[in-house]
Design a protein around this motif. Sequence first.
Motif, PDB file in Angstrom:
ATOM      1  N   GLY A 146       0.827  -1.191   0.000  1.00  0.00           N
ATOM      2  CA  GLY A 146       0.000   0.000   0.000  1.00  0.00           C
ATOM      3  C   GLY A 146       0.866   1.247   0.000  1.00  0.00           C
ATOM      4  N   ALA A 147       0.219   2.392  -0.178  1.00  0.00           N
ATOM      5  CA  ALA A 147       0.959   3.652  -0.251  1.00  0.00           C
ATOM      6  C   ALA A 147       1.758   3.922   1.013  1.00  0.00           C
ATOM      7  N   ASN A 148       1.273   3.477   2.161  1.00  0.00           N
ATOM      8  CA  ASN A 148       1.945   3.753   3.421  1.00  0.00           C
ATOM      9  C   ASN A 148       3.134   2.841   3.692  1.00  0.00           C
ATOM     10  N   ASP A 149       3.221   1.722   2.952  1.00  0.00           N
ATOM     11  CA  ASP A 149       4.293   0.766   3.239  1.00  0.00           C
ATOM     12  C   ASP A 149       5.673   1.358   3.015  1.00  0.00           C
ATOM     13  N   TRP A 150       5.810   2.246   2.045  1.00  0.00           N
ATOM     14  CA  TRP A 150       7.128   2.814   1.752  1.00  0.00           C
ATOM     15  C   TRP A 150       7.603   3.738   2.876  1.00  0.00           C
ATOM     16  N   ASP A 151       6.709   4.132   3.772  1.00  0.00           N
ATOM     17  CA  ASP A 151       7.065   5.035   4.870  1.00  0.00           C
ATOM     18  C   ASP A 151       6.833   4.383   6.231  1.00  0.00           C
ATOM     19  N   THR A 152       6.913   3.062   6.278  1.00  0.00           N
ATOM     20  CA  THR A 152       6.623   2.332   7.509  1.00  0.00           C
ATOM     21  C   THR A 152       7.869   1.642   8.038  1.00  0.00           C
ATOM     22  N   GLU A 153       8.119   1.828   9.339  1.00  0.00           N
ATOM     23  CA  GLU A 153       9.153   1.061  10.040  1.00  0.00           C
ATOM     24  C   GLU A 153       8.449  -0.128  10.686  1.00  0.00           C
ATOM     25  N   TYR A 154       8.587  -1.299  10.099  1.00  0.00           N
ATOM     26  CA  TYR A 154       7.828  -2.461  10.553  1.00  0.00           C
ATOM     27  C   TYR A 154       8.324  -3.006  11.893  1.00  0.00           C
ATOM     28  N   LEU A 155       9.650  -3.029  12.071  1.00  0.00           N
ATOM     29  CA  LEU A 155      10.227  -3.647  13.266  1.00  0.00           C
ATOM     30  C   LEU A 155       9.677  -5.059  13.456  1.00  0.00           C
ATOM     31  N   ASP A 156       9.491  -5.739  12.349  1.00  0.00           N
ATOM     32  CA  ASP A 156       8.918  -7.074  12.347  1.00  0.00           C
ATOM     33  C   ASP A 156       9.371  -7.774  11.062  1.00  0.00           C
ATOM     34  N   ALA A 157       8.994  -9.028  10.897  1.00  0.00           N
ATOM     35  CA  ALA A 157       9.402  -9.805   9.735  1.00  0.00           C
ATOM     36  C   ALA A 157       8.538  -9.445   8.530  1.00  0.00           C
ATOM     37  N   VAL A 158       8.610  -8.188   8.131  1.00  0.00           N
ATOM     38  CA  VAL A 158       7.868  -7.653   6.983  1.00  0.00           C
ATOM     39  C   VAL A 158       8.816  -6.729   6.230  1.00  0.00           C
ATOM     40  N   VAL A 159       8.789  -6.771   4.909  1.00  0.00           N
ATOM     41  CA  VAL A 159       9.631  -5.881   4.122  1.00  0.00           C
ATOM     42  C   VAL A 159       8.854  -5.392   2.906  1.00  0.00           C
ATOM     43  N   SER A 160       9.098  -4.149   2.518  1.00  0.00           N
ATOM     44  CA  SER A 160       8.547  -3.599   1.282  1.00  0.00           C
ATOM     45  C   SER A 160       9.552  -3.842   0.156  1.00  0.00           C
ATOM     46  N   LEU A 161       9.041  -4.175  -1.020  1.00  0.00           N
ATOM     47  CA  LEU A 161       9.903  -4.495  -2.163  1.00  0.00           C
ATOM     48  C   LEU A 161       9.481  -3.685  -3.379  1.00  0.00           C
ATOM     49  N   LYS A 162      10.460  -3.009  -3.986  1.00  0.00           N
ATOM     50  CA  LYS A 162      10.167  -2.214  -5.184  1.00  0.00           C
ATOM     51  C   LYS A 162      11.231  -2.505  -6.238  1.00  0.00           C
ATOM     52  N   ILE A 163      10.789  -2.642  -7.464  1.00  0.00           N
ATOM     53  CA  ILE A 163      11.693  -2.778  -8.600  1.00  0.00           C
ATOM     54  C   ILE A 163      11.980  -1.378  -9.139  1.00  0.00           C
ATOM     55  N   VAL A 164      13.261  -1.052  -9.277  1.00  0.00           N
ATOM     56  CA  VAL A 164      13.643   0.289  -9.739  1.00  0.00           C
ATOM     57  C   VAL A 164      14.445   0.168 -11.030  1.00  0.00           C
ATOM     58  N   ASP A 165      14.396   1.242 -11.813  1.00  0.00           N
ATOM     59  CA  ASP A 165      15.084   1.260 -13.105  1.00  0.00           C
ATOM     60  C   ASP A 165      16.377   2.059 -12.997  1.00  0.00           C
ATOM     61  N   GLY A 166      17.361   1.448 -12.417  1.00  0.00           N
ATOM     62  CA  GLY A 166      18.666   2.076 -12.355  1.00  0.00           C
ATOM     63  C   GLY A 166      18.920   2.866 -11.081  1.00  0.00           C
ATOM     64  N   LEU A 167      20.155   3.351 -10.974  1.00  0.00           N
ATOM     65  CA  LEU A 167      20.611   4.058  -9.779  1.00  0.00           C
ATOM     66  C   LEU A 167      19.821   5.330  -9.530  1.00  0.00           C
ATOM     67  N   ASP A 168      19.529   6.097 -10.576  1.00  0.00           N
ATOM     68  CA  ASP A 168      18.787   7.348 -10.388  1.00  0.00           C
ATOM     69  C   ASP A 168      17.413   7.098  -9.794  1.00  0.00           C
TER      70      ASP A 168
END
Length: 424
Positions: free
Chosen positions: A312-334
Amino acid sequence: MSTQAELSDDCTTLVHDLARDARSAQRVLARMSDTEKADALHAAAASLRDDAPTILKENAKDIAAGESNGLSKAMLDRLKLDTDRLNGIADAVDAVADLPDPVGQVIDQSTAPTGLKLQRIRIPIGVIGIIYESRPNVTADAASLCVRAGNATILRGGSEAVYSNRAIHAAMVKGLATKGVPEAAVQLMPTQDRAAVGAMLQASGLIDMIVPRGGKGLVARVQSDARVPVLAHLDGINHTYIHDKANPEMARAIALNAKMRRTGICGAMETLLIDSKFPNAADVVGDLIDGGCEVRGDSRARALDKRIGMAGANDWDTEYLDAVVSLKIVDGLDDALDHIARHSSGHTDVIITDDDEAGERFLTEVDSAIVMRNTSSQFADGGEFGLGAEIGIATGRIHARGPVALEGLTTYKWQVRGEGQTRA
C-alpha cells in the motif's frame, strides 16, 4: 483522588528535585579523573554480573506482563534478557570504560595576532535526560556513556521494562558508588506517570539535553513539547538497493541478514530495492519468504513470486520492526536514489554493487546519517563502529549524527591564555 493538575505539579517538583541532585553529582563527576571514571564503570559491570539472577528474575516479570498485554514478538525480543544478553550488556559497560576519555580533549588550538593562546576543549554537556522504551539494555548503555563523558543522567524507561530497568539501575548505581560516583549521577525516574515525561521536557535550565529513544510517537511528542534541546531520530526506514552489478550471492546473504537477523532493531532493513536489470531477484525474494518474512511489493515486484502481497501507499514510509519488508523494482541508480530521497528517514541506507562508480555515487548522494556499501544495515550500531555502547542513532544535522556515543555527549568551551593583553 489526585487531579491531573496535582499530578503534574507533583511530577514537576519531582523532576526539579532530581535535576538539582543531578547537577550537584555532575560537579563531582567533572572532577574525577579518566582512571577514576573507568574504574567506576568496571565496578558497575561487575555488579551487573553479580546481580544477574535478580535482574533476570525481574525481567521475567516484564516478559510475562508483555505477553499478557499482547506485545508483538519483535517487542518481546527487544525486551527479553537471558544470560548471554546480560553478559553482553555488562561487556558493553566494560567497553565504554576502556574507551579514551573525551573530556579535556583539545579539539584545536591557535595563537591570535594579539598573542592570546586559544584552545577549544571538550567538556561534559551537564545533565542529560534519557526517555526510552522497551529495551532494558538502554539503562546500562545510557548510564555508562553519560558517566564516562562526565554527565549526570536522569533515566525514564518505558513501563514495559519497569522491573528490568529498576534491577539494572540498582546494580549499576551500587557498583559506581563503590568507586566514589554519587548515586545521584545516575537516577531512574521513580514513577511511570506520563506527567513526569512532560515535566522533563519543560525543565529548561535544569536538564541540558533530552535524548528520546523509542517509537515514532514518543520521539514526535518529545520534539513537539520540549523546551530543552533534543537529540533524536525518528523511524529507521532503511533501504537496501541491489544494483544490477551486484554479486548475486552477496546480495542474497546481505538482504536476508539485513532484514531477518533481528527484525526489531532500528538498523533492520525495511525496504528492499532491486534493479530491474539484476538477474537474480527471484532468488533474493525467495530467501526472504522462505526465511519467514512477509514481502509486500509493487506490481512489478509481485511478478517475481506469487507469495508477494500488494504494497500500500503507506508501506514505503513504515518502520515495521517485524518480519515484513517492502519491495520495489527500480530502473537504475537514479530511480533508486529518487525513491530513497522521498522515503528514507535518514537513518541507514545501503547499496550492494561491484561497480565502484555506482557505489561511490550512492555513498556521496544519499543524505542519511549512515550510508553503506556491500554490507548489512544491521551493522548500524555504535558498538560495531568501535564507539562502545550508543545512546541512539541521531538523524538530524545539528550537534551529532549517526551513532551517538561519548563524543556526542560532550560540548566544548574556549580556554584563552594571555600575558596581560588589553584590547584597544
